[in-house]
Design an enzyme around this catalytic site. Structure first.
Site, short mmCIF file in Angstrom:
data_model
loop_
_atom_site.label_atom_id
_atom_site.label_comp_id
_atom_site.label_asym_id
_atom_site.label_seq_id
_atom_site.Cartn_x
_atom_site.Cartn_y
_atom_site.Cartn_z
N TYR A 12 0.82 -1.21 0.00
CA TYR A 12 0.00 0.00 0.00
C TYR A 12 0.85 1.26 0.00
O TYR A 12 1.63 1.51 0.93
CB TYR A 12 -0.92 0.00 1.22
CG TYR A 12 -2.08 0.94 1.09
CD1 TYR A 12 -3.30 0.51 0.58
CD2 TYR A 12 -1.98 2.27 1.48
CE1 TYR A 12 -4.38 1.37 0.46
CE2 TYR A 12 -3.05 3.14 1.36
CZ TYR A 12 -4.24 2.68 0.85
OH TYR A 12 -5.31 3.55 0.73
N TYR A 59 -5.93 6.42 -7.32
CA TYR A 59 -6.18 6.27 -5.89
C TYR A 59 -7.52 5.60 -5.65
O TYR A 59 -8.55 6.14 -6.03
CB TYR A 59 -6.16 7.65 -5.26
CG TYR A 59 -6.25 7.71 -3.77
CD1 TYR A 59 -5.40 6.96 -2.98
CD2 TYR A 59 -7.17 8.55 -3.16
CE1 TYR A 59 -5.47 7.05 -1.60
CE2 TYR A 59 -7.24 8.64 -1.78
CZ TYR A 59 -6.38 7.89 -1.01
OH TYR A 59 -6.45 7.98 0.36
#
Lengths: 409, 139
Positions: free
Chosen positions: A291, A341
């Site tokens: 991440y 995103y």
């Protein structure tokens, strides 16, 4: 091995283009992403009877999406959360499928992450409006400390000092993920960057520069999970779920900093469960999604999940180790730093495509699994990709993960 | 300060009121368990260490160490635009390991900030209702 290892599969993936702005509702985007994932899997709306999503009060809900698509669901729950939710919901899903709550389940995220609610509370057009900081936030925000970059920057500063790591190691991650984005036609930021470009980019929150920070985009992205018996009849090579963790906490999770070491993050508490359930070791992993809200979150997760020793991540990432054709390719789509995103779901989607050997790149035969492995020609398929680790991040004190296995290599 | 009203302000509740009322009087107090003597910050309904509900606020020295810091360059936060770049510090109070406060370092000492720096509290009166504990370097 876990009781459900390899019993459930990710069978469909889909997403909308990353836009800034989308000029669409989150419902409209979610419907497109779910339809694409169903088409990818070869499923009809009547085949899907479970749906779940995660959001931060910024999105549509499962019942609206299902209603729009003509589904009647046997199970629908939407949870609160951002990063770390995707892998946690994969865990929920296989438990629900095993228990018989539903047969085939959609997991989605839909967000106007740039034009709507932005992380850290920043308004679309500028600073946050005046606000009252409630609960623990009252001990942070009045001092001007509000955003994820500020929170994680504080941890990064201490990490750099304790380990002697420099920001050039952070640059390695930015460069690797951008290189992968350059091979991804869907990515927002596709021009390659260098270590120097990173070092010369402006400060956002010292020690984090602009090129340490992820993008903000408007997007919806979707996964579909079902049993392996159903998966065998569907359109794509199945990707098996070997194991995972869901929002594993570090001690005293609510207050980010009161624990023995600021950079001993939640993944440290989850990694033995993850690899134990999957029945493999770190050495068996061919690629990862790690991440990347910031370069630092990728860096620290490599240690947390045991791909290198404590304090060693800064050295580990040097020399392009996270780049395709190297030891541990990371975020093959470009990740949140360079593709766009989604609060994590797009990273899992990319791993699924890689494990199918159907990365949607410039190779004319990608949809049939035919790749040139010629990076100059725009191929981003990892050769012989069999096992992928998805390393999700919510905060320093919250992490989820999943290990996936493909059979198409 | 013209921008003080735009800045985020605490939504003070019953649990946190003693901290803010003491700050108004230029005193730093931290919630402490009367059973096991553990300090809890931010204030909690039960003690983080022993789960007792016997919690009251006690004065602390206001001295501590800079555990980490970050420097904000982005105009994200309403009311802080004129202060960029500004410094946030994580202060580890001397009373207990990992007893952390988020705060600011005195403007004039921005260049001297370092992890391990010794600091002491001072109080900035924002307006008639709000005072913020801040810190300055002493070594």
């Amino acid at each position: 091995m876990g009781a459900l290892t390899d019993k459930y599969c990710i069978v469909g993936v889909g997403e909308t283009p990353h836009m800034r702005p989308s000029n669409r509702t989150t419902l409209s985007m979610a419907c497109e992403a779910v339809k694409k994932a169903m088409a990818d899997a070869g499923l009809e709306p009547r085949d899907v009877d479970g749906m779940t999503s995660y959001q931060a009060g910024d999105s549509t809900t499962s019942n609206h999406v299902a209603t729009s698509l003509g589904m009647r669901l046997n199970y629908s729950v939407d949870i609160f959360g951002g990063g770390s939710s995707t892998e946690a919901l994969i865990g929920n899903t296989i438990g629900l499928l095993e228990a018989g709550y539903c047969k085939t389940m959609v997991i989605f995220r839909s967000m106007n992450g740039r034009s709507g609610r932005r992380m850290g509370g920043q308004a679309p057009s500028g600073p946050v409006p005046p606000t009252r900081a409630a609960e623990d936030n009252q001990f942070m925000m009045p001092w001007g400390w509000t955003s994820p970059a500020q929170r994680f920057g504080m941890s990064a500063m201490r990490y750099l000092r304790d380990t002697g790591t420099t920001t050039k190691s952070l640059a390695e991650i930015a460069v690797a993920h951008r290189y992968h984005a350059s091979l991804n036609p869907k990515a927002v930021m596709r021009h390659p960057i260098t270590i120097d470009d990173h070092q010369n980019s402006r400060w956002v929150v010292k020690p984090l520069r602009l090129l340490d920070c992820c993008l903000e985009t408007d997007v919806s992205a979707c996964l579909i999970v079902t049993s392996r018996e159903r998966a065998y009849d569907l359109r794509q090579p199945p990707v098996f779920i070997m194991g995972g963790t869901g929002r594993t906490m570090a001690p005293n999770s609510a207050w980010n900093y009161s624990r023995p070491e600021i950079h001993y993050v939640a993944g440290n508490y989850g990694r033995n469960r993850l690899f134990g359930m999957a029945g493999i070791s770190q050495k068996d992993v061919n690629l990862i999604s790690c991440y990347d809200a910031f370069t630092f979150t990728t860096l620290i997760q490599l240690e947390a999940y045991g791909f290198c020793g404590k304090g060693e991540a800064g050295e580990f990432v040097k020399g392009g180790r996270l780049q395709i054709d190297h030891e541990l390719p990371s975020n093959l789509s470009g990740g949140h730093l360079s593709e766009g995103y989604t609060h994590g779901v797009s990273m899992v989607i990319e791993n699924v495509r890689q494990l199918r050997h159907r990365a949607d790149d410039a190779c004319p035969g990608w949809a049939e699994g035919t790749h040139s492995y010629d990076r100059q020609a725009g191929c981003r398929q990892v050769k012989d990709a069999r096992i992928a680790a998805c390393l999700g991040w919510g905060t320093e004190t919250m992490s989820s993960s999943a290990i996936l296995r493909g059979i198409a290599a | 300060m013209a921008t003080a009203r735009e800045k985020p302000r605490p939504l003070i509740d019953n649990l946190t009121r003693p901290f803010w009322e003491a700050a108004r009087e230029h005193r730093l107090v931290i919630q402490r368990c009367q059973d096991c003597r553990y300090f809890n910050h931010p204030p909690r309904s039960v003690c983080n260490a022993c789960h007792s509900a016997a919690l009251t606020f006690e004065p602390v020295s206001g001295r501590g160490t800079i555990y980490s810091f970050s420097v904000m360059y982005q105009p994200n936060v309403a009311g802080f635009g004129d202060e960029l770049p500004y410094l946030n510090i994580l202060v580890e109070l001397e009373e207990q390991p990992q007893l952390f406060l988020v705060s600011n370092l005195s403007e004039v000492q921005r260049e001297q900030v370092r992890i391990g720096g010794q600091v002491e509290v001072y109080f900035e009166d924002v307006d008639a209702e709000l005072t913020l504990p801040k810190f300055r370097l002493i070594a």
